[in-house]
Every structure is written in structure tokens, then in C-alpha cells.
Write a protein that holds these residues in place. Structure first.
Motif, mmCIF file in Angstrom:
data_model
loop_
_atom_site.group_PDB
_atom_site.id
_atom_site.type_symbol
_atom_site.label_atom_id
_atom_site.label_comp_id
_atom_site.label_asym_id
_atom_site.label_seq_id
_atom_site.Cartn_x
_atom_site.Cartn_y
_atom_site.Cartn_z
ATOM 1 N N ALA A 180 3.651 -0.197 5.931
ATOM 2 C CA ALA A 180 4.063 1.212 6.033
ATOM 3 C C ALA A 180 3.760 1.940 4.733
ATOM 4 O O ALA A 180 3.314 3.100 4.744
ATOM 5 N N GLY A 181 3.976 1.259 3.596
ATOM 6 C CA GLY A 181 3.641 1.863 2.312
ATOM 7 C C GLY A 181 2.147 2.112 2.162
ATOM 8 O O GLY A 181 1.735 3.136 1.615
ATOM 9 N N SER A 182 1.333 1.171 2.665
ATOM 10 C CA SER A 182 -0.118 1.371 2.582
ATOM 11 C C SER A 182 -0.558 2.540 3.459
ATOM 12 O O SER A 182 -1.489 3.277 3.098
ATOM 13 N N ILE A 183 0.107 2.713 4.613
ATOM 14 C CA ILE A 183 -0.195 3.882 5.454
ATOM 15 C C ILE A 183 0.126 5.170 4.699
ATOM 16 O O ILE A 183 -0.672 6.116 4.675
ATOM 17 N N TYR A 184 1.287 5.191 4.075
ATOM 18 C CA TYR A 184 1.700 6.371 3.302
ATOM 19 C C TYR A 184 0.708 6.668 2.182
ATOM 20 O O TYR A 184 0.229 7.803 2.034
ATOM 21 N N LEU A 185 0.360 5.637 1.394
ATOM 22 C CA LEU A 185 -0.522 5.865 0.249
ATOM 23 C C LEU A 185 -1.955 6.149 0.687
ATOM 24 O O LEU A 185 -2.667 6.923 0.037
ATOM 25 N N THR A 186 -2.410 5.528 1.784
ATOM 26 C CA THR A 186 -3.767 5.775 2.273
ATOM 27 C C THR A 186 -3.935 7.229 2.703
ATOM 28 O O THR A 186 -4.879 7.918 2.289
ATOM 29 N N ILE A 187 -3.006 7.685 3.541
ATOM 30 C CA ILE A 187 -3.085 9.079 4.010
ATOM 31 C C ILE A 187 -2.935 10.042 2.834
ATOM 32 O O ILE A 187 -3.658 11.037 2.718
ATOM 33 N N ARG A 188 -2.028 9.711 1.948
ATOM 34 C CA ARG A 188 -1.797 10.567 0.783
ATOM 35 C C ARG A 188 -3.048 10.631 -0.098
ATOM 36 O O ARG A 188 -3.431 11.696 -0.584
ATOM 37 N N THR A 189 -3.705 9.472 -0.295
ATOM 38 C CA THR A 189 -4.891 9.429 -1.142
ATOM 39 C C THR A 189 -6.060 10.161 -0.497
ATOM 40 O O THR A 189 -6.791 10.904 -1.168
ATOM 41 N N SER A 223 -1.464 9.724 -9.449
ATOM 42 C CA SER A 223 -0.746 10.316 -8.321
ATOM 43 C C SER A 223 -0.368 9.255 -7.293
ATOM 44 O O SER A 223 0.727 9.270 -6.728
ATOM 45 N N THR A 224 -1.277 8.287 -7.058
ATOM 46 C CA THR A 224 -0.988 7.215 -6.097
ATOM 47 C C THR A 224 0.172 6.353 -6.572
ATOM 48 O O THR A 224 1.052 5.982 -5.797
ATOM 49 N N LEU A 225 0.172 6.021 -7.861
ATOM 50 C CA LEU A 225 1.256 5.204 -8.401
ATOM 51 C C LEU A 225 2.584 5.949 -8.356
ATOM 52 O O LEU A 225 3.626 5.358 -8.064
ATOM 53 N N SER A 226 2.545 7.252 -8.639
ATOM 54 C CA SER A 226 3.789 8.029 -8.541
ATOM 55 C C SER A 226 4.268 8.079 -7.095
ATOM 56 O O SER A 226 5.465 8.020 -6.823
ATOM 57 N N GLY A 227 3.304 8.162 -6.147
ATOM 58 C CA GLY A 227 3.670 8.102 -4.730
ATOM 59 C C GLY A 227 4.263 6.763 -4.363
ATOM 60 O O GLY A 227 5.210 6.679 -3.571
ATOM 61 N N ALA A 228 3.728 5.676 -4.954
ATOM 62 C CA ALA A 228 4.270 4.338 -4.693
ATOM 63 C C ALA A 228 5.697 4.223 -5.220
ATOM 64 O O ALA A 228 6.575 3.644 -4.563
ATOM 65 N N ASN A 249 2.837 14.991 1.419
ATOM 66 C CA ASN A 249 3.897 13.974 1.370
ATOM 67 C C ASN A 249 4.661 13.895 2.679
ATOM 68 O O ASN A 249 4.991 12.803 3.153
ATOM 69 N N ILE A 250 4.948 15.039 3.275
ATOM 70 C CA ILE A 250 5.710 15.045 4.532
ATOM 71 C C ILE A 250 4.922 14.352 5.634
ATOM 72 O O ILE A 250 5.448 13.500 6.361
ATOM 73 N N LEU A 272 4.205 9.606 9.184
ATOM 74 C CA LEU A 272 3.377 8.595 9.835
ATOM 75 C C LEU A 272 3.821 7.186 9.452
ATOM 76 O O LEU A 272 3.856 6.280 10.285
ATOM 77 N N SER A 273 4.178 6.978 8.176
ATOM 78 C CA SER A 273 4.612 5.642 7.763
ATOM 79 C C SER A 273 5.956 5.290 8.386
ATOM 80 O O SER A 273 6.171 4.152 8.842
ATOM 81 N N PHE A 274 6.872 6.256 8.473
ATOM 82 C CA PHE A 274 8.170 5.986 9.102
ATOM 83 C C PHE A 274 8.008 5.811 10.611
ATOM 84 O O PHE A 274 8.759 5.039 11.225
ATOM 85 N N SER A 275 7.054 6.513 11.204
ATOM 86 C CA SER A 275 6.793 6.302 12.629
ATOM 87 C C SER A 275 6.354 4.865 12.885
ATOM 88 O O SER A 275 6.738 4.252 13.885
#
Length: 606
Positions: free
Chosen positions: A260-269, A356-361, A220-221, A226-229
């Protein structure tokens, strides 16, 4: 007695182990069932650890004996893991036995960790009446316990039904202890599923361990960083600007947040897949996630835009500017999550992945809502500070302007008084009546000129009266050689203009025009409104204006004053020719006069 019960239960198991194995069709039947009903991906969903069974509720002695016999049979079938019946302690299969018959398996509870193929814990409830005989009890326990060891597809039409099998029959009373049941359990718990290779470069962490928890936090970190960057980079490139609720700029900035959300979820997934063991369908799932995110993102952004614009069009409060953006993102993103739950193919073993992806979203949208509110709050505070500083600078500028205007006005009175007193002095020895008349007119004029109320604006009516008084003073000095005329439509008399704006120009016309001729002099003042301007003309029949800039005191003073008050919106012009005149063009727009009044009133307050 105990041996008798165990023997009764173990007979079907031994029938499978020694008798049914000779059936050549059994292996084909098991293979067909396992491949179509129990495997979803690479592995079956089952326990990948020792199975610790604990009885709860109101089990009888006979219930315990049935379980003991079934546990012994399962230990024969399962190679790597052991099955235990424990009286107390930590278990991963809880069986609650109650004396209430329920035909459907409604209350089965399954728990999965990060590994989508592993059952972490399961709870089943078995209800029957206390008068039920041993055989029927054994059927119910056999039916529910075997079904609890694995998870499988229950859709009809997937496989050929097997009469009497616990994995086909929907009622426990219909089972026949079919050999295929134990064969399926043996196959699913065979070591070949334990020994499936993990893809190179992946790290397997068992759920619930410290490594798993730390790994999830690090995932998550890293994803958030990366998404905030990306958002910070877009901000540095000036992509986030004040949109004033115009749709396309609002949509563009919203889609950047979705990106930015897609970057977060892509890396997370991706890291989630790696964390589990990897999967060949990872790109398909990423496509589903990103496509769904952008599709619903467009809809959600549009709805947020419409709702917020409608609210802020009628309700503009500082705290609402902070709360509404947060609530709108949370509300509409929640709708998005609920719709995604229905539309995304949540099939095993990808159920936990998408969950897990939906909870991340949800987490990301909540964070974005909070971040947006914080951003708006800081921007609003900055705007307030900037406006405050601008107001202070404007006030300082107005104070300077007031000082300059007062200085210019102060120069008018001594200059005119000097000329008037010279005229009175020259008349005193020749015409006492004219001297008295001129002194009284001078007194009336200075009642207006002294301006005890410190007003900068007067009506045209007042200004023309002062000009007329001045001309009467000069007429005493010039006698019949001076005639004048003033023309102004009645509807313009209440328009406000700066005080003592016309009189200095008239004085300039007399001093530099009429005094230079020997014949009769004529002064004419006309006022007209043309579009949004008031045009004031002062005609005289004196010598023509010079070709260069006019340098007379009245002209120069007037130019400086209207520049301070009107900026570039006003002008002074002069014309030679058949009719020689000097012209003032003053804006008559209400906002200009309002601004001048604000400046003057603020100066008076100071």
C-alpha cells in the motif's frame, strides 16, 4: 567617482563581450564546461525569474558600487530575465557582508521549490576585513556572486580545470576575471533552456502559487485514497487476521502494508514528475523507490515482529497493546528513512524528487502507525465486548444448568424417601428394633442428601459413606439376603465427583435387580482410575439388563446430571454376562473439575 568604479569593474565584462568572442576555443571550452559540470538532466539549476539582490550586514559604499557594476554586466549577458539591486523588499538573493574573513563557502543556503531546476532563493555570506583594498573586494564579490547564480558539480576530474575561473578555483584571490565565466553565465541563462518543450499532457505550476499548493494537496489525497482502497480491499478478502505473532502471517500482513505504501509513493512520484515537466528516467526512479521500500520493508517488519513479540511476552497491558505498535513503526521507519538517505543516489535534479518521496514515506509510515494503533484499539474493545457478552451468555447457561441440576437432585430425595418410608412402615408391625435402626440410618442419610450448603461436588470418601449408609438402610429391610462390598484405593478418596451420583445407581440395582430374585443378593461397588478417567462400577447378581436403553429413574437421572456437568466427556455404560454391572466414566482432569466448580460457585453466588 562612481563612473570610475563602474569602469574598473566593467572592463572584464567588455573584454568578454567584444574581445573574447573572437577566440575560437572559447565556445568549445564553454560547451565542455556546461555539459559536464552544469547540466544534470535537461536543464541547469539556476534562477528562472528576475534576480532581486539585496545587500545586508555591513556593506560599504564601495561594495554597493561593485555590485551595481556587476548587475549592469549581468543584464547585458542575461536575455529574458533582469537583475536588480534592491535596497529593501522581497528578494531572492540575499548577500550578507561582514568584516570577518572566511576562506571556505560554508554558509551558502539554497532554496528550491517543487521544480528541481529552479533556485527559488539563495543566501550567501561574504566575509572580509575592512582594510581590504578595492581590487581584492571586487574579486571576492565577483567570485561569490557569480557562483551563486548557478549550481554545479564541484567534483574534481569531471572537466579540465580553467585557471582563474570562478567555477574552478577554490579561493577567490586566485581568480583572474576569466572570459569563460561570463560566457558560461550567458550560455546557462540563454533562452534555449527557457523554451525547452514540456511533455504533452503535463501541467506546469510555479512553486509557491495557489495552484501549486492545491496541486500538492490533491496529489497526496489521490495517492492516499488509492493506497487505503487497496488496504480496505485486502481486509474485505480476509487478508488481515489475528496472527498471534507468528512470523509468516505477520510478515505477509506487513508486506501488504508496504505494498500500500508503494502504491502511495508510486502515484505520488508519477504525479510529481508530471507536475514538474516529466522525465525519461521515471521508471528507473520508480524501480529504485519500490525496490528500496520492499527491501527495507522486509527488514523493518522482521525487527518490529521480534521487538513486539519480546515485549508482549513479558508485558501484557491494554495501553501497551496500543502504544508499542505505534512506536515500533515510527522508530524503525525512521531508521529506514535515514538509511535510504545514504543509499539512494540523491543527485541533482532528482534530489528534490527523492526528498519529496522520502518525506511522503515518513508521512505514510506515521499515518500507518496511527492507523494500526486505532485498528488494534477498536479490535481490543470489540474483543472485550464479545468476551463480556460470552461471559453473560455463559452465566445465563450456568444458571439454567444450576436450575436443572437442582431440579434433578430434588427428584432424588422424595423418590428415595418414598421407598424408605414404605420399608419402615412394613417393619413397624413386625420388628421394632429394625424399624428404629432403619429410621436412624435414614436420618443420617438425609443429613448428607439434604445438602444445606448446596454443594454439587463431594469427595469420593463422602459419596461412598452416603452409599454405605443407604445400603445399611436396605440391609435392615432385606436382612441377610443382602450383602455388599465397596472397594476404592485410598489415593482416590479425595477426588471430587457430583453429589449423590453413586447412590441412585445402587438403588436402581436393588430395585430392578435384587428385588427380582428369591435368593441372596450381592452388591459390589468398585472404583478405579484408568488414565484420566475415574471408572465407577456397580455390580449386582440380579436379572440381566434389557437389550434396549435403560429407563430406570436412577439411570436416567444420572445420565442427565453428568451430561449437564461434563458434556460429552463422561458416559454411562452397562454390561451383561458373567459379571453384570453398570459403569460410570468420569474425567478426572483438573480443568474439568475447575470448570464445574466455577459453574457451581457462580450459581451459589446468584
Amino acid at each position: 567617482m562612481k563612473r570610475f568604479f563602474l569602469l574598473l569593474f566593467l572592463i572584464p565584462g567588455f573584454q568578454y563581450t567584444y574581445g573574447a568572442s573572437s577566440d575560437s576555443n572559447l565556445n568549445k571550452l564553454v560547451e565542455e564546461q556546461v555539459n559536464t559540470k552544469f547540466l544534470d538532466g535537461e536543464r541547469p539549476l539556476r534562477y528562472y525569474s528576475n534576480i532581486l539582490i539585496r545587500l545586508q550586514g555591513n556593506p560599504t559604499r564601495e561594495d554597493s558600487l561593485i555590485f551595481e557594476g556587476l548587475v549592469d554586466t549581468l543584464n547585458v549577458l542575461i536575455d529574458k530575465w533582469d537583475v536588480y539591486l534592491i535596497p529593501k523588499g522581497t528578494s531572492n538573493l540575499d548577500v550578507e557582508i561582514n568584516e570577518h574573513w572566511r576562506k571556505e563557502e560554508e554558509n551558502k543556503i539554497i532554496e528550491q521549490g517543487d521544480n528541481p531546476w529552479q533556485i527559488v532563493k539563495k543566501t550567501i555570506v561574504i566575509n572580509y576585513v575592512s582594510e581590504m583594498d578595492f581590487k581584492d573586494r571586487k574579486k571576492i564579490i565577483y567570485y561569490y556572486l557569480l557562483r551563486s547564480l548557478v549550481d554545479y558539480k564541484t567534483e574534481k576530474g569531471k572537466t579540465i580545470p580553467i585557471s582563474g575561473s570562478v567555477f574552478t578555483e577554490t579561493k577567490p584571490e586566485n581568480i583572474t576575471f576569466h572570459p569563460v565565466d561570463f560566457a558560461i553565465i550567458k550560455e546557462l541563462y540563454s533562452s534555449k533552456y527557457e523554451d525547452k518543450p514540456i511533455k504533452r499532457g503535463t501541467i506546469r505550476m510555479e512553486p509557491g502559487t495557489i495552484q501549486s499548493v492545491v496541486g500538492g494537496i490533491l496529489i497526496n489525497i489521490i495517492s492516499l485514497m488509492l493506497s487505503f482502497s487497496f488496504l480496505i480491499l485486502m481486509s474485505l478478502f480476509g487478508k488481515f487476521k489475528d496472527h498471534n505473532y507468528s512470523f509468516f502471517p505477520f510478515l505477509k500482513q506487513g508486506l501488504l502494508v508496504v505494498a500500500a505504501g508503494s502504491i502511495y509513493l508510486t502515484i505520488r512520484t508519477i504525479m510529481f514528475f508530471i507536475h514538474l515537466e516529466g522525465n525519461e528516467n521515471i521508471f528507473f526512479h520508480l524501480f529504485v523507490i519500490i525496490f528500496t521500500l520492499f527491501l527495507f520493508g522486509f527488514v523493518v517488519i522482521s525487527l518490529i515482529f521480534l521487538v513486539e513479540r519480546a515485549i508482549f511476552a513479558h508485558w501484557k497491558k491494554f495501553y501497551m497493546d496500543i502504544i508499542i505498535p505505534f512506536l515500533s513503526i515510527v522508530f524503525f521507519s525512521s531508521i529506514f528513512i535515514l538509511l535510504a538517505l545514504f543509499l539512494i543516489p540523491l543527485s541533482r535534479p532528482y534530489l528534490s524528487i527523492y526528498s519529496s518521496t522520502l518525506s511522503g514515506a515518513v508521512f505514510f509510515f506515521l499515518l500507518m502507525g496511527f492507523g494500526r494503533s486505532v485498528y488494534i484499539f477498536t479490535r481490543k474493545k470489540s474483543e472485550i465486548l464479545i468476551r463480556k457478552k460470552d461471559l453473560e451468555l455463559a452465566q445465563m447457561s450456568e444458571l439454567q444448568k444450576q436450575a436443572e441440576l437442582q431440579s434433578l437432585r430434588a427428584k432424588i430425595n422424595p423418590h428415595f424417601l418414598y421407598n424408605a418410608l414404605n420399608s419402615i412402615a412394613s417393619l413397624a408391625t413386625t420388628d421394632a428394633g429394625k424399624t428404629e435402626q432403619m429410621a436412624l440410618a435414614l436420618s443420617d442419610f438425609f443429613k448428607y442428601a439434604i445438602n444445606r450448603e448446596q454443594k454439587q461436588l463431594n469427595t469420593l470418601s463422602e459419596e461412598l459413606n452416603a452409599t454405605r449408609t443407604y445400603l445399611e438402610i436396605e440391609k435392615v429391610r432385606f436382612g441377610d439376603r443382602l450383602t455388599y462390598e465397596i472397594e476404592c484405593p485410598s489415593e482416590l478418596l479425595e477426588i471430587q465427583i457430583p453429589q449423590l451420583l453413586i447412590q441412585p445407581l445402587v438403588e436402581n440395582a436393588i430395585k430392578h435387580g435384587l428385588s427380582q430374585i428369591t435368593g441372596n443378593g450381592v452388591i459390589k461397588v468398585t472404583i478405579r482410575k484408568v488414565e484420566n478417567f475415574i471408572k465407577i462400577r456397580i455390580y449386582d447378581n440380579g436379572p440381566a439388563f434389557p437389550d434396549g436403553p435403560l429407563t430406570g429413574f436412577g439411570i436416567r437421572n444420572t445420565q442427565e446430571r453428568i451430561t449437564l456437568l461434563y458434556g460429552q466427556k463422561a458416559s454411562v455404560n452397562w454390561v451383561n454376562g458373567g459379571e453384570k454391572y453398570i459403569e460410570l466414566n468420569l474425567p478426572s482432569m483438573p480443568e474439568v473439575v475447575k470448570k464445574i466448580n466455577f459453574s457451581i460457585n457462580y450459581g451459589n453466588l446468584i
